[in-house]
Scaffold this motif. Structure first.
Motif, PDB file in Angstrom:
ATOM      1  N   ASP A   3      21.155  18.911 -25.928  1.00  0.00           N
ATOM      2  CA  ASP A   3      21.649  19.232 -24.586  1.00  0.00           C
ATOM      3  C   ASP A   3      22.673  18.211 -24.104  1.00  0.00           C
ATOM      4  OD1 ASP A   3      20.075  21.474 -24.444  1.00  0.00           O
ATOM      5  OD2 ASP A   3      18.439  20.496 -23.347  1.00  0.00           O
ATOM      6  N   LEU A   4      22.385  16.920 -24.367  1.00  0.00           N
ATOM      7  CA  LEU A   4      23.313  15.879 -23.933  1.00  0.00           C
ATOM      8  C   LEU A   4      24.647  16.001 -24.666  1.00  0.00           C
ATOM      9  CD1 LEU A   4      23.703  13.388 -22.157  1.00  0.00           C
ATOM     10  CD2 LEU A   4      22.819  11.991 -24.045  1.00  0.00           C
ATOM     11  N   GLY A   5      24.581  16.291 -25.948  1.00  0.00           N
ATOM     12  CA  GLY A   5      25.820  16.486 -26.702  1.00  0.00           C
ATOM     13  C   GLY A   5      26.629  17.645 -26.158  1.00  0.00           C
ATOM     14  N   LEU A   6      25.958  18.764 -25.851  1.00  0.00           N
ATOM     15  CA  LEU A   6      26.642  19.930 -25.300  1.00  0.00           C
ATOM     16  C   LEU A   6      27.266  19.606 -23.944  1.00  0.00           C
ATOM     17  CD1 LEU A   6      27.269  22.994 -25.367  1.00  0.00           C
ATOM     18  CD2 LEU A   6      25.028  23.357 -24.280  1.00  0.00           C
ATOM     19  N   ILE A   7      26.500  18.920 -23.091  1.00  0.00           N
ATOM     20  CA  ILE A   7      26.987  18.578 -21.741  1.00  0.00           C
ATOM     21  C   ILE A   7      28.235  17.703 -21.818  1.00  0.00           C
ATOM     22  CG2 ILE A   7      26.444  17.157 -19.718  1.00  0.00           C
ATOM     23  CD1 ILE A   7      23.580  18.203 -19.909  1.00  0.00           C
ATOM     24  N   LEU A   8      28.176  16.645 -22.641  1.00  0.00           N
ATOM     25  CA  LEU A   8      29.294  15.710 -22.700  1.00  0.00           C
ATOM     26  C   LEU A   8      30.513  16.323 -23.382  1.00  0.00           C
ATOM     27  CD1 LEU A   8      27.440  12.358 -23.527  1.00  0.00           C
ATOM     28  CD2 LEU A   8      28.202  13.221 -21.316  1.00  0.00           C
ATOM     29  N   ALA A   9      30.291  17.168 -24.379  1.00  0.00           N
ATOM     30  CA  ALA A   9      31.426  17.808 -25.056  1.00  0.00           C
ATOM     31  C   ALA A   9      32.176  18.730 -24.105  1.00  0.00           C
ATOM     32  CB  ALA A   9      30.928  18.579 -26.280  1.00  0.00           C
ATOM     33  N   VAL A  10      31.439  19.598 -23.416  1.00  0.00           N
ATOM     34  CA  VAL A  10      32.082  20.534 -22.485  1.00  0.00           C
ATOM     35  C   VAL A  10      32.691  19.777 -21.305  1.00  0.00           C
ATOM     36  CG1 VAL A  10      31.708  22.515 -20.968  1.00  0.00           C
ATOM     37  CG2 VAL A  10      30.526  22.393 -23.170  1.00  0.00           C
ATOM     38  N   SER A  32      17.463  17.213 -15.517  1.00  0.00           N
ATOM     39  CA  SER A  32      17.190  16.844 -14.128  1.00  0.00           C
ATOM     40  C   SER A  32      16.824  15.359 -14.024  1.00  0.00           C
ATOM     41  CB  SER A  32      16.054  17.702 -13.568  1.00  0.00           C
ATOM     42  OG  SER A  32      15.715  17.313 -12.264  1.00  0.00           O
ATOM     43  N   THR A  33      16.051  14.870 -15.009  1.00  0.00           N
ATOM     44  CA  THR A  33      15.691  13.444 -15.019  1.00  0.00           C
ATOM     45  C   THR A  33      16.925  12.580 -15.204  1.00  0.00           C
ATOM     46  OG1 THR A  33      13.508  13.966 -15.934  1.00  0.00           O
ATOM     47  CG2 THR A  33      14.284  11.691 -16.149  1.00  0.00           C
ATOM     48  N   TRP A  34      17.797  12.993 -16.126  1.00  0.00           N
ATOM     49  CA  TRP A  34      19.035  12.249 -16.352  1.00  0.00           C
ATOM     50  C   TRP A  34      19.907  12.254 -15.095  1.00  0.00           C
ATOM     51  CZ3 TRP A  34      21.351  10.292 -21.109  1.00  0.00           C
ATOM     52  CH2 TRP A  34      20.447  10.237 -22.164  1.00  0.00           C
ATOM     53  N   SER A  35      19.928  13.368 -14.391  1.00  0.00           N
ATOM     54  CA  SER A  35      20.747  13.444 -13.176  1.00  0.00           C
ATOM     55  C   SER A  35      20.200  12.526 -12.086  1.00  0.00           C
ATOM     56  CB  SER A  35      20.815  14.887 -12.668  1.00  0.00           C
ATOM     57  OG  SER A  35      19.572  15.309 -12.142  1.00  0.00           O
ATOM     58  N   GLU A  36      18.866  12.371 -12.024  1.00  0.00           N
ATOM     59  CA  GLU A  36      18.288  11.425 -11.062  1.00  0.00           C
ATOM     60  C   GLU A  36      18.711   9.993 -11.393  1.00  0.00           C
ATOM     61  OE1 GLU A  36      14.105  11.862 -10.694  1.00  0.00           O
ATOM     62  OE2 GLU A  36      14.178  14.007 -10.260  1.00  0.00           O
ATOM     63  N   ILE A  37      18.752   9.692 -12.687  1.00  0.00           N
ATOM     64  CA  ILE A  37      19.257   8.376 -13.092  1.00  0.00           C
ATOM     65  C   ILE A  37      20.727   8.245 -12.680  1.00  0.00           C
ATOM     66  CG2 ILE A  37      19.702   6.851 -15.056  1.00  0.00           C
ATOM     67  CD1 ILE A  37      17.365   8.178 -16.502  1.00  0.00           C
ATOM     68  N   GLY A  38      21.475   9.347 -12.784  1.00  0.00           N
ATOM     69  CA  GLY A  38      22.877   9.345 -12.360  1.00  0.00           C
ATOM     70  C   GLY A  38      23.023   9.013 -10.887  1.00  0.00           C
ATOM     71  N   VAL A  39      22.159   9.582 -10.053  1.00  0.00           N
ATOM     72  CA  VAL A  39      22.191   9.279  -8.618  1.00  0.00           C
ATOM     73  C   VAL A  39      21.905   7.795  -8.385  1.00  0.00           C
ATOM     74  CG1 VAL A  39      21.073   9.713  -6.403  1.00  0.00           C
ATOM     75  CG2 VAL A  39      21.570  11.615  -7.923  1.00  0.00           C
ATOM     76  N   ILE A  40      20.939   7.251  -9.131  1.00  0.00           N
ATOM     77  CA  ILE A  40      20.598   5.831  -8.986  1.00  0.00           C
ATOM     78  C   ILE A  40      21.806   4.953  -9.287  1.00  0.00           C
ATOM     79  CG2 ILE A  40      19.257   3.956 -10.031  1.00  0.00           C
ATOM     80  CD1 ILE A  40      16.933   5.938 -10.294  1.00  0.00           C
ATOM     81  N   PHE A  41      22.497   5.243 -10.392  1.00  0.00           N
ATOM     82  CA  PHE A  41      23.646   4.414 -10.749  1.00  0.00           C
ATOM     83  C   PHE A  41      24.844   4.669  -9.842  1.00  0.00           C
ATOM     84  CE2 PHE A  41      21.346   3.853 -14.780  1.00  0.00           C
ATOM     85  CZ  PHE A  41      21.447   2.478 -14.895  1.00  0.00           C
ATOM     86  N   LEU A  42      24.986   5.881  -9.346  1.00  0.00           N
ATOM     87  CA  LEU A  42      26.033   6.148  -8.359  1.00  0.00           C
ATOM     88  C   LEU A  42      25.837   5.288  -7.112  1.00  0.00           C
ATOM     89  CD1 LEU A  42      26.656  10.020  -8.311  1.00  0.00           C
ATOM     90  CD2 LEU A  42      28.366   8.249  -8.630  1.00  0.00           C
TER      91      LEU A  42
END
Length: 738
Positions: A10-17, A60-70
């Protein structure tokens, strides 16, 4: 064959697109955030053109980490001291705009027939502008050197802090499902308490730790330590009932005050970009094209309300704060969009399961439309102001400009204002520290002592003695320490009017200190006994250990202030943003510039362009108000005074500094104004003979509502003239009040 975990695929697909879409959006010169959202739409469950994400929970978990770093990165750029320096104008504008847009959003939601919770979240979403989009748009249209840009950046700083407060309040409302005034007040008090406590503790300990480990901190170690501190603060914030985003923001703002702030920001940037990309992709994954098609009318309404509502409310706030009509219009049109924080607030409603499914995609769609319109609104803001000026009654325009000038006059604080402000800060800070000591001691120190020595009177007495010893320096500072001695002495001289209130102030300080000690002792004894012991213990401690307490507290205070100001002390002075059409902008002399190596009188910048150089920064050397023989060298940072048009004309001669506004030590060098009165020693003197050159550089004169930039030195000063001088405020005051 080895099985590949879904999260990796999933991460590979997300980052590629996301990589492909952002390339396209960079090509068409649009914010990459929109590219991430489009990528999320493509890999989400609602579009089947390409393979879709399988493990939505992991994303969703990765996106929560994204909010933390934002939020962590936002805190690194924020700094509480920067908030203090943005000034009253930006603060008033931001607060007026936020309050009015929350009300407008709620009314619009009611008009569309939405639930009360949807209406509240819509108002909060509409109240936040997008820092990323505005900075990008300013770069595109060349507006970063203009006067109103400084106001906009100040407003964005205030909005960032208010957004954090809104997230806490919205969470409280969502959990309680009602507008409980008492609960909201409790949450606000709790939030303020922990903000002050974390900031004080963070500034006292974190810079000291980083300084003492500097030799051991390579890039890898500093990155790990910074992220570790961030996540520890996240855990602490969640433990006391706040969001993870708040903890990340607080730790970022603490690290922003250290000398390692720029280095940490650089190291964290790549990590933040990676996780932020996943967050914005997850935003796009939640968009259902069918919902957008079904709710095209609400999307249209919300988009129009965003553009016109934010323009109107921001302009109103700017006018109320004393900005001119021109700058109010330009700032309002710059802020007419929603962005990153709006997504975070919308996702908060989804995670709490209190908002409808359609609100999130509506907010994202409105953000996309307003992102496209923002550069055009900024570009045409000047033309729209000219249109308004011609259409509005001349009496209105004159009144607004007169109000703007009057609110920007130099006005010193009275002694009472200085004293009350200092006493309030002293009371709040030391009350927070004392309450924190009591709570921590009761929850950790007391159980340890009782478990070690038993639950008898002796053990209780040991616990009370230790806690009182920890509290005593701060009790002394709260109740006895002299604050603002000069202002206090000046007020004390007026026996009839001031001595009574001053004595009352001192009594209030002592009473509050006694209450804190009584609060501690009430845990162990009855109220009356606690009060007597508190009064006796405090009196004896202060009398016996007064000098030692003062010495100990002074060491603590010096350490705190040193840590707080160390980053600034390593930088040179730079003038602040100024309040007139002639304002300050920063440029850098590039090595290949024709300006390098020449003296100012050879360049003739004032004669050719009408601008003045207020400051030259050269490494650690600072040259305020340079004379005509000063020479420019490659790498010099120049603070230039001029109008928007003048600064735009010289822009090609310099290389603009990146970023918003670097934080630096305030030394009083800036653009100040004062009025020549009938009793002024400057009256009927020429500018040349007035002695103003010893304190600064006269760059403007306002007479009978006519503004003259760079007035001739032979002009006679008349009653009512408003002078604008670039120089040291203290020296100017001495000259004017002489």
């Amino acid at each position: 064959m080895t099985h590949l975990p879904h999260i990796v695929a999933d991460l590979g697909l997300i980052l590629a697109v996301a990589g492909l879409t952002t390339l396209v959006f960079k090509k068409i010169r649009q914010p990459v955030v929109l590219g991430y959202i489009l990528a999320g739409l493509l890999v989400g469950p609602h579009v089947t053109l390409i393979p879709t994400v399988v493990d939505n929970e992991a994303v969703s978990t990765w996106s929560e980490i994204g909010v933390i770093f934002l939020l962590f990165s936002l805190g690194l750029e924020f700094s509480f001291k920067k908030l203090v320096k943005v000034g009253g104008s930006a603060s008033i504008t931001a607060l007026v705009e936020i309050i009015l847009m929350i009300v407008v959003g709620y009314v619009v939601g009611q008009f569309l027939g939405w639930s009360a919770m949807d209406c509240i979240f819509l108002g909060a979403i509409l109240s936040m502008s997008s820092t990323t989009i505005i900075i990008r748009a300013f770069d595109e249209v060349g507006a970063k050197t203009k006067k109103f840009a400084s106001l906009v950046f100040g407003i964005l700083i205030v909005e960032d802090l208010v957004a954090i407060l809104l997230m806490v309040l919205l969470t409280t409302i969502a959990v309680s499902q009602q507008f409980a005034g008492g609960e909201l007040v409790r949450q606000i008090v709790k939030l303020v308490f922990f903000l002050i406590l974390w900031f004080l503790a963070g500034i006292f300990f974190v810079p000291t730790f980083l300084k003492r480990t500097t030799k051991l901190l390579n890039d890898e170690t500093l990155l790990i330590i910074s992220i570790g501190m961030c996540l520890l603060m996240v855990m602490l914030a969640v433990e006391v009932g706040f969001s993870a985003a708040l903890g990340a923001f607080i730790m970022g703002s603490i690290l922003a005050e250290t000398t390692q702030a720029e280095r940490i920001e650089h190291l964290v940037k790549s990590v933040k970009d990676l996780f932020a990309a996943v967050f914005f992709v997850s935003v796009g994954m939640m968009i259902d094209p069918q919902i957008i098609a079904a709710y095209w009318f609400p999307i249209l309404v919300v988009t129009l309300v965003t553009i016109f509502g934010k323009f109107a409310t921001s302009a109103i706030g700017a006018l109320l704060s004393g900005q001119s009509l021109k700058h109010a219009v330009q700032a309002g049109m710059s802020l007419a969009q929603i962005g990153e924080f709006s997504f975070i607030i919308a996702s908060l409603g989804v995670s709490l399961k209190v908002t409808s499914d359609f609100l999130y995609p509506i907010a994202v769609a409105a953000s996309a439309f307003t992102t496209f319109t923002t550069p055009y609104l900024i570009r045409f803001s000047g033309s729209f102001y000219n249109f308004l000026e011609k259409r509005l009654p001349q009496k209105w325009v004159t009144s607004l400009n007169r109000y703007s000038s009057s609110t920007q006059q130099l006005s010193g604080y009275s002694d009472w204002k200085i004293l009350l402000r200092a006493y309030t800060i002293n009371l709040v800070i030391h009350s927070v520290i004392l309450i924190a000591i009591i709570i921590l001691s009761r929850n950790f120190l007391l159980p340890f002592i009782l478990s070690t020595f038993g639950h008898d009177v002796g053990a209780m007495s040991i616990a009370v003695a230790i806690i009182l010893m920890l509290m005593t320096p701060f009790i002394w500072a709260l109740a006895i320490r002299r604050i603002q001695r000069e202002a206090y002495a000046s007020l004390w001289l007026n026996r009839k009017i001031n001595r009574g209130p001053l004595i009352m102030l001192e009594m209030v300080r002592i009473i509050v200190a006694v209450l804190h000690v009584g609060f501690l002792l009430h845990i162990f004894f009855s109220a009356s006994v606690a009060f007597v012991i508190a009064l006796t213990a405090m009196g004896l401690a202060i009398v016996i250990f007064r000098n030692k307490l003062q010495s100990f507290y002074d060491r603590i205070e010096r350490r705190f202030l040193y840590n707080l100001n160390e980053r600034e002390n390593l930088k040179v002075a730079k003038p602040e943003v100024t309040p007139w059409d002639a304002h300050l902008a920063d440029f850098e002399v590039i090595p290949e510039s024709a300006l390098a190596g020449k003296q100012l009188h050879e360049l003739g910048l004032r004669e050719l362009y009408g601008i003045n150089i207020a400051l030259i920064e050269r490494g650690k050397l600072s040259i305020p108000i340079p004379d005509r023989h000063a020479r420019l060298f490659p790498g010099d940072r120049i603070s230039v005074i001029g109008t928007d048009d003048q600064l735009q004309r010289i822009k090609g001669l310099f290389e603009e500094a990146d970023g918003l506004e670097s934080e630096s030590q305030k030394t009083g060098i800036g653009l100040h104004n004062f009025t020549v009165s009938k009793s002024s020693p400057l009256l009927h003197k020429t500018i040349r003979d007035s002695g103003l050159r010893a304190a600064g550089l006269v760059v403007g004169l306002e007479r009978n509502n006519e503004r003259i930039l760079n007035p001739d030195s032979s002009m006679l000063l008349e009653d009512g003239d408003i002078l604008w001088v670039a120089g040291n405020e203290e020296k100017l005051r001495q000259l004017v009040d002489h």
